[in-house]
Motif scaffolding. Structure first.
Motif, short mmCIF file in Angstrom:
data_model
loop_
_atom_site.label_atom_id
_atom_site.label_comp_id
_atom_site.label_asym_id
_atom_site.label_seq_id
_atom_site.Cartn_x
_atom_site.Cartn_y
_atom_site.Cartn_z
N THR A 97 0.85 -1.19 0.00
CA THR A 97 0.00 0.00 0.00
C THR A 97 0.88 1.24 0.00
N THR A 115 -2.16 12.06 -1.16
CA THR A 115 -3.13 11.09 -1.69
C THR A 115 -3.58 10.14 -0.59
N GLU A 116 -4.69 9.50 -0.81
CA GLU A 116 -5.15 8.42 0.05
C GLU A 116 -4.24 7.21 -0.17
N PRO A 117 -4.17 6.29 0.80
CA PRO A 117 -3.32 5.10 0.60
C PRO A 117 -4.01 4.10 -0.33
N ASN A 138 4.85 6.96 1.16
CA ASN A 138 4.56 6.17 2.36
C ASN A 138 4.28 4.76 1.90
N SER A 187 3.70 0.60 2.95
CA SER A 187 3.51 -0.46 3.94
C SER A 187 3.16 -1.75 3.23
N LYS A 240 3.55 1.87 8.28
CA LYS A 240 4.10 2.55 7.10
C LYS A 240 5.44 3.22 7.37
#
Ligand code: ADP
Ligand code: MG
Length: 487
Positions: free
Chosen positions: A6, A147-149, A188, A190, A200
């Motif tokens: 992610t 941004t969103e993950p 980021n 993870s 993350k």
């Protein structure tokens, strides 16, 4: 084990404005002499007061409008407190609770927010004995997009970053050159085996698209290896070592409460709706054609191949040259998508091919960008129209193009001067055909035995012999006639 990767991105871009974010010092990312574009405000002297750069606010709102985001009605700036030699006030003015933009999407990736802050000064640690700080960069308006993950691979992250760079350029919001630090990506990353998120790690200093892709790949593997060994991933900030192609631990991740954010008392709150110029309606009106809109239009109306479309979308100067030339060729050019079907024209294809293979090549040889192209698209169009009418061979077209590129000039005059015009003159072509037949008995035999390729070969030889001047259609007809008679 099957792991899911992610990724969420945080991308900073220096906005292209005349002056800095909170003062009247010049915003010049090209300035080479250190500490010349500075004043007491961006140097953080006590007792100075910041003022908001309206143009910077407008640029972020425009980005938001292009992304289909929600533009804030109320917004404010906050102080983000921390100490470092490149942050002269002891805090950075940023936005925390009330970003200018929320939501929106790009390339199918959901955007969390876009806010406005100021850039830091630039430290260099080139010697062992001391570090240097250049404050030219301190206070340059900096846009941050989060941004969103929802990204799942390095290549997807790189594609997103490329499209954002393109958008910023189309909007004139930022030059966004990564190698100049005008756009900087943090990833980021993870990994997890289940549907829950893993811990993350934030990777900083990614200053090329390739680095974005490679760092994410490296980090994904490093984290998986740690979990496979039965260990765990710790939440931290890591850097990217370009020469070793590895990430390395920099510091433990700070939490937002570490920064002691509070509203900047020296700046007024923003009531966006009270500024007519910032209304969504007005901002939308001012938006240029966006990259994805241009892509669709060029495909639909010119019937060009994806590769060609992408060149014109990515290279704004080249796209403009192409479209202006097409205009001069008299091809109908709808500027907006409608229901009509594209008018495909041989000259459109011809023009595009000569731009992409020949003109691009000439530019590349000289290391010029399309903006440095001096050729008038009108002259280029006249050259293409001669070629389309069969007055010039492709060899001659290339030669004239090269002369026009290097010395400028009128294509018709160059053709005349160099004697490059193609001729359909009967006796000239007849002589060529006869000479070719005498000189190539093997190919002549093969053609007579039914090998069509041999005729193409003979035409090629004839073109060469005529210095590109023979009209290939007439030459082919003449050869066929002569060889037919001899049967
Ligand atoms: P923080 O407060 O630690 O900075 P945020 O919620 O502000 O975290 O998110 C920062 C960035 O990290 C965003 O781009 C977000 O999409 C991304 N992110 C959040 N959680 C994860 C995760 N589990 N894996 C990868 N990226 C994540
Ligand atoms: Mg954060």
């Amino acid at each position: 084990m099957n792991y899911k990767t992610t990724i969420g991105l945080e991308i900073h871009a220096e906005l292209k404005t005349e002056t800095k974010m909170f003062c009247y010092s010049k915003n010049d990312t090209e300035e080479k002499s250190p500490n010349v574009n500075i004043c007491p405000i961006c140097m953080g002297h006590p007792g100075t007061l910041p003022t908001i750069n309206k143009e910077a606010v407008k640029k972020v709102l425009k980005v938001g409008a292009a992304l289909g985001g929600d533009l804030a009605d109320f917004s404010e700036f906050d102080r983000k407190n921390y100490f470092y030699p490149d942050i002269p006030k002891g805090y950075q003015i940023s936005q925390y609770k009330y970003p200018l933009v929320k939501n929106g999407s790009l390339n199918g990736v959901k955007i969390t927010r876009v806010h406005l802050e100021e850039d830091t000064a630039k430290s260099s640690h080139d010697t062992d004995d001391y570090s240097l700080v250049d404050f030219n960069r301190a206070g340059i308006p900096l846009m941050e997009l989060v941004t969103e993950p929802v990204i799942h691979s390095g290549s997807e992250a790189a594609e997103f970053s490329k499209e954002l760079q393109l958008l910023l350029r189309y909007l004139g919001a930022s030059d966004a050159n990564m190698e100049k630090g005008e756009m900087r990506v943090e990833a980021n990353v993870s990994v997890s085996e289940s549907d829950t998120f893993g811990v993350k790690v934030e990777v900083k200093n990614l200053n090329s698209f390739r680095a974005v892709e490679r760092a994410i790949a490296y980090e994904t593997e490093r984290q998986i290896a740690a979990l496979e060994r039965g260990g765990r991933v710790i939440q931290e900030t890591r850097g990217w070592n370009e020469s070793r192609q590895e990430t390395f631990s920099q510091r433990m991740k700070e939490e937002s409460h570490d920064y002691r954010y509070f509203p900047e008392p020296d700046l007024p709150k923003l009531k966006i709706s009270e500024i007519q110029e910032f209304s969504e309606e007005n901002l939308r009106k001012e938006l240029p054609e966006l990259p994805w809109e241009k892509r669709e239009r060029m495909k639909k109306y010119f019937g060009l191949k994806n590769e060609a479309v992408e060149i014109y979308v990515q290279d704004i100067g080249m796209g403009k040259f192409f479209e202006t030339a097409i205009n001069h060729l008299g091809v109908e050019l709808p500027s907006q998508l409608g229901s009509s079907t594209p008018k495909l024209d041989v000259s459109v294809n011809l023009a595009s091919n000569y731009i992409i293979s020949d003109l691009s090549g000439l530019l590349k040889e000289k290391n010029f960008s399309s903006d440095e192209l001096k050729m008038d698209p009108k002259d280029f169009a006249r050259l293409i129209s001669m070629t389309a009418k069969g007055e010039l061979s492709s060899r001659a077209t290339k030669d004239v193009l090269k002369i026009m590129f290097e010395e400028g000039g009128d294509p018709e005059e160059i053709v005349k001067e160099k004697g490059l015009a193609q001729t359909s003159d009967d006796s000239f072509i007849k002589n060529i055909a006869e000479e070719i037949i005498v000189k190539n008995p093997v190919a002549v035999e093969e053609y007579k035995k039914g090998k069509e390729n041999a005729l193409q070969f003979l035409v090629g030889q004839g073109m060469k012999l005529s210095g590109g001047k023979a009209n290939p259609g007439v030459l082919q007809k003449m050869l066929k006639e002569k060889l037919g008679k001899n049967l």
